[in-house]
Design an enzyme around this catalytic site. Structure first.
Site, PDB file in Angstrom:
ATOM      1  N   SER A  33     -24.239   6.124  28.252  1.00 22.17           N
ATOM      2  CA  SER A  33     -24.304   7.394  27.524  1.00 22.17           C
ATOM      3  C   SER A  33     -24.983   8.424  28.416  1.00 22.17           C
ATOM      4  CB  SER A  33     -25.068   7.242  26.205  1.00 22.17           C
ATOM      5  OG  SER A  33     -26.427   7.006  26.444  1.00 22.17           O
ATOM      6  N   CYS A  34     -24.938   9.659  27.991  1.00 19.15           N
ATOM      7  CA  CYS A  34     -25.626  10.742  28.688  1.00 19.15           C
ATOM      8  C   CYS A  34     -25.840  11.853  27.674  1.00 19.15           C
ATOM      9  CB  CYS A  34     -24.827  11.211  29.906  1.00 19.15           C
ATOM     10  SG  CYS A  34     -23.218  11.926  29.509  1.00 19.15           S
ATOM     11  N   GLY A  35     -25.934  13.081  28.105  1.00 21.67           N
ATOM     12  CA  GLY A  35     -26.161  14.190  27.187  1.00 21.67           C
ATOM     13  C   GLY A  35     -24.981  14.478  26.283  1.00 21.67           C
ATOM     14  N   SER A  63     -23.178  10.343  22.521  1.00 23.30           N
ATOM     15  CA  SER A  63     -24.296  10.457  23.435  1.00 23.30           C
ATOM     16  C   SER A  63     -25.494  11.145  22.800  1.00 23.30           C
ATOM     17  CB  SER A  63     -23.852  11.114  24.741  1.00 23.30           C
ATOM     18  OG  SER A  63     -22.989  10.222  25.429  1.00 23.30           O
ATOM     19  N   TRP A  64     -26.352  11.708  23.631  1.00 25.00           N
ATOM     20  CA  TRP A  64     -27.600  12.292  23.134  1.00 25.00           C
ATOM     21  C   TRP A  64     -27.345  13.473  22.200  1.00 25.00           C
ATOM     22  CZ3 TRP A  64     -32.079  10.862  21.937  1.00 25.00           C
ATOM     23  CH2 TRP A  64     -33.062  11.800  21.638  1.00 25.00           C
TER      24      TRP A  64
END
Length: 81
Positions: A33-35, A63-64
């Protein structure tokens, strides 16, 4: 994309041993995952480039940006923030 050997070194440095990534059975599974999900897609491509089966990694596309806005989701904080 970096050469396969450079990607392997990066994954090894992140404690993801290559034999476990490439194993069809009994190896690790990875959620990335990421932003927003975009950068994590590149990590998924890199995992595929070093031989990790597509069935053993998953992209959390929310994600975030999704997780962080949901008040009842756990968030682990470090430091003084």
């Amino acid at each position: 994309m970096q050469p396969k050997e450079a990607l392997e070194r990066r994954f090894e440095a992140a404690n993801l041993p290559m034999d476990s990534l490439r194993s069809e059975e009994g190896g690790v599974s990875v959620v990335i995952s990421c932003g927003s999900g975009m950068t994590a897609c590149i990590v998924g491509l890199a995992l595929h480039q070093v031989g990790m089966p597509l069935s053993r990694w998953a992209l959390y596309d929310g994600s975030w940006s999704e997780w962080g806005t949901t008040s009842d989701m756990p968030v682990v904080k470090q430091g003084e923030d």
